[in-house]
Design a protein around this motif. Structure first.
Motif, PDB file in Angstrom:
ATOM      1  N   TYR A  16     -49.551  -3.662 -72.110  1.00 20.48           N
ATOM      2  CA  TYR A  16     -50.479  -3.109 -71.134  1.00 20.48           C
ATOM      3  C   TYR A  16     -49.844  -3.142 -69.748  1.00 20.48           C
ATOM      4  O   TYR A  16     -48.936  -3.935 -69.466  1.00 20.48           O
TER       5      TYR A  16
ATOM      6  N   ARG B  71     -46.706  -5.881 -69.776  1.00 21.02           N
ATOM      7  CA  ARG B  71     -46.788  -7.194 -70.414  1.00 21.02           C
ATOM      8  C   ARG B  71     -47.232  -7.027 -71.859  1.00 21.02           C
ATOM      9  O   ARG B  71     -47.950  -6.080 -72.197  1.00 21.02           O
TER      10      ARG B  71
ATOM     11  N   VAL C 143     -49.766  -3.658 -65.740  1.00 16.24           N
ATOM     12  CA  VAL C 143     -50.345  -4.506 -64.706  1.00 16.24           C
ATOM     13  C   VAL C 143     -49.808  -4.042 -63.354  1.00 16.24           C
ATOM     14  O   VAL C 143     -48.586  -3.875 -63.180  1.00 16.24           O
TER      15      VAL C 143
ATOM     16  N   ALA D 238     -55.181 -10.171 -71.560  1.00 18.56           N
ATOM     17  CA  ALA D 238     -55.203  -8.733 -71.276  1.00 18.56           C
ATOM     18  C   ALA D 238     -56.643  -8.228 -71.201  1.00 18.56           C
ATOM     19  O   ALA D 238     -57.542  -8.763 -71.872  1.00 18.56           O
TER      20      ALA D 238
END
Length: 538
Positions: free
Chosen positions: A443, A463, A445, A469
């Motif tokens: 995902y 990450r 960030v 998450a």
């Protein structure tokens, strides 16, 4: 246009699943045909055994499809692909996998609690003359009803076990009943089915600790040690025959003058004659084995068998180390027994988990590896069952031998393997928890840019998906939801993993201390009839 990539990705995953399905069916047919007795072969029991074993393996083959679909929704940079950007589309894909689990787990319940018990008791109640089939069906149904009651009880318990805090003490009785039905309806039967499957998985855990742990040590060491020399075995068998015949003649000489033998001598004479009969049958089998082309080919392939055995023992040690690291991670970083020792992600480096994450972007590789892992568990379980036989506590029920296994033993074998494969899903999760939970999902960030003069500049970093998450950025596999619906089952599985490691180490020591197998291992037993030689000697 967005539908085309969706169809392409789904078609790829399910087409490979279909290919694996064909391979599984072929393997099940060959395996059952190899072990079933030619004298007691039954069509219905054979079909039942093949189908039961195939269903168990197909269920395990669905796990890589589940992981693939959640992983391929996103690009490596952590953003969703165009066809998966819609929550509704992702929900449809997840529901497809969920319905697959519903179907296969329901079939497993049907096999374990209805189909296999009925076929088993049908042949157990069979008369020698095969006349009163109506009575057979009635008696089989009578025993099967007991299994059905257990299944219904498990479903009801699972359906009404509350996963959310119940109403307060001031609530009316009707509100409490309404709460239970809302709990049942909100899960769409998932909780009931998950509870029943988890209960069966507990039995599978015991079978894994007993058979798979021993098979993981005995199979590679047997390949490395090889079998005894046929010529040496024949020479040793001939000497044993001469020795037994000499003892028989010595006993018979006592009654040459017309005096009867004592009861002790008669008993000894009977034992010696039975032993001579077994040795003579053993000699015939050794003679056939010496002329058999397979024995000569096996001798030529001896170096390959040694390499394969070394590979299997290294894989077994890798699994044991990965399982130990996973359990240690849970012991150190989980919330303990009350949480089922569940952790979201990995805090210690797990070699198998890292390998699967590295292979996952090239889809067939991780699918092949998980299929190989599953088949490895099945093959080692088969090796453990074949070497140990089927036991009920201290009572040995059946032996598993090539071309001599009774229909009831095959049904028991497939029942055990079906339960073992159910527990294999949790074993694979224990070996590679992060991979089974999220696949290779990442995902995005947004982080403040360090070199920017303005405070609004951000830098996107990716990450790996874990518990930290956002919920809308990482999709959990359906398999994980089935495995961790109830914390107390997870706790039992955790301690079962420690027992599995201990059983494997004990089995490794026992296998190392044992000598080489006979080249006709399992073909000749004292309780066999002479007619069974017709399957080998012509």
């Amino acid at each position: 246009m967005a539908d085309q990539p969706l169809l392409a990705e789904s078609a790829l995953g399910w087409s490979i699943f279909a290919c694996v399905l064909l391979v599984i069916l072929a393997f099940c047919w060959v395996y059952i045909r190899k072990f079933q007795s030619r004298q007691e072969s039954e069509v219905v029991s054979t079909i039942t055994a093949i189908c039961a074993l195939a269903i168990a393996l197909i269920t395990s083959a669905l796990l890589p499809v589940d992981i693939f679909l959640v992983s391929f929704m996103k690009y490596p940079n952590g953003t969703y692909k165009e066809w998966a950007s819609n929550n509704e589309t992702r929900g449809q894909i997840e529901d497809t996998v969920l319905y697959g689990y519903y179907t296969l787990y329901s079939i497993i319940l049907f096999c374990v609690f209805l189909w296999i018990p009925f076929v088993y008791f049908y042949y157990e109640e069979r008369d020698d003359d095969n006349v009163n089939r109506c009575s057979q069906v009635k008696n089989a149904l009578k025993y099967t009803v007991g299994f059905t009651i257990v299944c219904v009880a498990l479903l009801l318990i699972g359906a009404f076990v509350p996963l959310e805090p119940p109403p307060g003490r001031n609530s009316t009785q009707w509100e409490k009943v309404q709460y239970l039905f809302e709990e049942l309806g909100s899960s769409h039967g998932l909780t009931a089915l998950s509870f029943s499957i988890s209960s069966l998985t507990l039995i599978g855990m015991l079978a894994v600790i007993t058979y798979t742990a021993y098979g993981m040590s005995v199979l590679p060491l047997n390949l490395i040690k090889g079998t005894r020399s046929v010529m040496y075995e024949r020479l040793e068998n001939t000497e044993d025959i001469d020795d037994v015949e000499h003892q028989i003649e010595k006993l018979k000489s006592k009654c040459k003058d017309g005096r009867p033998l004592s009861s002790r001598d008669r008993h000894s004479l009977q034992e010696l004659e039975d032993k001579l009969q077994v040795l003579q049958r053993r000699g015939r089998h050794l003679e056939v084995a010496e002329r058999n082309c397979c024995t000569k080919v096996g001798s030529a392939l001896r170096p390959f068998k040694i390499l394969l055995g070394i590979f299997f023992i290294l894989v077994a040690l890798l699994f044991t180390v990965a399982l130990f690291i996973s359990n240690l991670d849970k012991a150190l970083h989980s919330a303990g027994i009350s949480s089922g020792f569940i952790i979201f992600g990995t805090n210690l480096t797990n070699p198998l988990n890292e390998l699967l994450l590295a292979l996952q972007p090239v889809f067939p590789l991780d699918y092949i590896l998980i299929t190989v892992i599953t088949m490895y568990f099945v093959v080692t379980s088969m090796a453990g069952i074949r070497n140990m036989g089927i036991w009920f506590f201290w009572i040995r029920l059946y032996k598993i031998r090539p071309k001599k296994t009774r229909p009831q033993a095959l049904l028991f074998l497939c029942m055990i393997l079906l339960l073992i494969v159910l527990h294999t899903s949790y074993m694979i999760y224990s070996l590679a928890p992060q991979y089974v939970m999220y696949g290779s999902q990442k995902y995005l960030v947004q982080m403040p840019s360090a070199g920017s003069t303005s405070g609004n500049a951000t830098l996107g970093t990716t990450r790996t998906c874990d518990a930290d998450a956002p919920e809308d950025q990482c999709t959990v596999t359906r398999s994980y939801l089935f495995l961790h619906k109830f914390w107390f089952f997870s706790t039992i599985y955790y301690f079962g993993n420690w027992a599995f490691i201990g059983a494997f180490l004990i089995g490794l020591v026992v296998s190392c201390c044992r000598g080489k197998k006979s080249v006709i291992e399992g073909e000749v037993e004292a309780d066999d009839s002479d007619l069974s030689d017709d399957e080998y000697v012509h």
